[in-house]
Design an enzyme around this catalytic site. Structure first.
Site, PDB file in Angstrom:
ATOM      1  N   HIS A  79       0.824  -1.224   0.000  1.00 43.60           N
ATOM      2  CA  HIS A  79       0.000   0.000   0.000  1.00 43.60           C
ATOM      3  C   HIS A  79       0.855   1.270   0.000  1.00 43.60           C
ATOM      4  O   HIS A  79       0.360   2.342  -0.330  1.00 43.60           O
ATOM      5  CB  HIS A  79      -1.033  -0.009   1.135  1.00 43.60           C
ATOM      6  N   ASP A 133      -0.224  -7.595   1.425  1.00 44.05           N
ATOM      7  CA  ASP A 133       0.295  -6.229   1.516  1.00 44.05           C
ATOM      8  C   ASP A 133       1.824  -6.269   1.646  1.00 44.05           C
ATOM      9  O   ASP A 133       2.396  -6.016   2.705  1.00 44.05           O
ATOM     10  CB  ASP A 133      -0.345  -5.533   2.728  1.00 44.05           C
ATOM     11  N   GLY A 222       2.808   6.116   9.323  1.00 45.69           N
ATOM     12  CA  GLY A 222       4.192   6.436   8.995  1.00 45.69           C
ATOM     13  C   GLY A 222       5.104   5.255   9.276  1.00 45.69           C
ATOM     14  O   GLY A 222       6.260   5.237   8.885  1.00 45.69           O
ATOM     15  N   SER A 224       4.050   2.114   8.432  1.00 47.33           N
ATOM     16  CA  SER A 224       3.697   1.140   7.392  1.00 47.33           C
ATOM     17  C   SER A 224       4.915   0.685   6.619  1.00 47.33           C
ATOM     18  O   SER A 224       5.780   1.491   6.283  1.00 47.33           O
ATOM     19  CB  SER A 224       2.741   1.775   6.379  1.00 47.33           C
ATOM     20  N   GLY A 225       4.950  -0.602   6.310  1.00 51.59           N
ATOM     21  CA  GLY A 225       6.046  -1.130   5.497  1.00 51.59           C
ATOM     22  C   GLY A 225       7.274  -1.475   6.310  1.00 51.59           C
ATOM     23  O   GLY A 225       8.170  -2.161   5.844  1.00 51.59           O
TER      24      GLY A 225
END
Ligand SMILES: *[C@@H]1O[C@H](CO)[C@@H](O)[C@H](O)[C@H]1NC(C)=O
Length: 299
Positions: A79, A133, A222, A224-225
């Site tokens: 995402h 994801d 912030g 994420s990932g």
């Protein structure tokens, strides 16, 4: 996919506030309930940024975290690669990756910066229910292992319930806040699939939950990932949650073990000897070669 409608509206992707992008406008971003850390303690952590915005003001382009897993490979959440408004996948040239740097807006001497050569989003990534994801970023350079940056090995087995894991990032430190100037980290235990499904409706085997049912400590916008590191392996990727650090709302992570074969397969398809940079860089180097050639011929 059984995330109910009510739930969907309160579920937030943990992308930075820069890109409110999701079904929810109150998207938030950073580790909540953690402590300040240094990149030396999480040397695999990267800051994924939008190049254009980051050029205007260093650090402002931060949208997501990521993890170095090979000399030219970074893993993040799928995402993070999509434009929130158009929902289109961005291009490699839109991104810049910062490694070896603790502070969001201040460059250290150990900092490394890379362009992205290729984006590989999981082909079955579903933006509606956030299944699969996961994405890979093939960087335009080799991370020198003699630097501060290190790769985090991929997990080989699913972490047992209760395993203490480390989350880190520059995401928001409060629900609804902005990115953190300092790198933050926190320890969160792995939560059972059953307990997590009971709170979210449906959590697949390709996802994993970690955190506290009582709330208080969690990843946020912030982050994420970014990594969920357990026993010095990459077990999860920050994906989403209901608000941040709220009661009965642990963080949901992409379960890396489930994707190891896909990662290896994608990695094998890459040409580690090939570099294609910024078009500008390529043009410049060609001109330089031409100039040298002309100079040689003249003499
Ligand atoms: C990816 O490929 C490179 C080059 O062949 C190799 O050195 C590295 O270990 C691989 N990484 C993963 C995660 O498979």
């Amino acid at each position: 996919m059984q995330i109910s409608l009510t739930l969907w509206f309160s579920i937030v992707i943990r992308l930075s506030e820069l890109e409110p992008a999701t079904a929810d406008d109150s998207v938030q971003f950073k580790i909540v309930g953690g402590t300040v850390t240094e990149i030396a303690r999480t040397p695999y952590q990267v800051s994924l940024r939008l190049k254009q915005i980051d050029r205007q003001q260093f650090g402002r382009g931060h949208i997501c975290g990521g993890t170095v897993i090979s000399q030219r490979l970074v893993v993040t959440a799928a995402h993070c690669l999509y434009d929130g408004r158009s929902r289109n996948m961005r291009s490699p040239n839109d991104f810049v990756i910062i490694m070896g740097n603790s502070l969001l807006q201040i460059r250290s001497v150990l900092m490394q910066q890379y362009n992205v050569q290729k984006l590989m989003s999981h082909p079955q990534y579903n933006p509606t229910n956030l299944q699969n994801d996961i994405a890979l970023l093939f960087i335009n350079g080799f991370v020198p292992w003699k630097s501060i940056v290190r790769a985090l090995p991929l997990a080989r087995v699913t972490a047992v319930v209760g395993t203490p894991c480390l989350i880190s990032g520059w995401g928001s430190t409060i629900n609804g806040g902005t990115s953190s100037q300092t790198l933050q980290s926190a320890t969160v235990p792995v939560i059972s699939q059953t307990d997590c499904s009971a709170k979210y409706g449906y959590i697949s085997a390709a996802q994993l939950c970690a955190g506290y049912m009582s709330g208080g400590i969690d990843s946020c916008q912030g982050d994420s990932g970014g990594p969920l590191q357990c026993h010095n392996t990459l077990v999860g990727i920050v994906s989403f949650g209901r608000y941040c650090a709220a009661q009965d709302s642990p963080g949901v992570y992409t379960n890396v073990v489930y994707y190891v074969d896909w990662i290896k397969q994608m990695n094998r398809s890459l040409d580690y000897s090939y570099y294609s940079g910024d078009v500008r860089t390529v043009v410049c180097s060609k001109l330089a070669v031409l100039a040298i050639f002309v100079a040689v011929v003249r003499y």
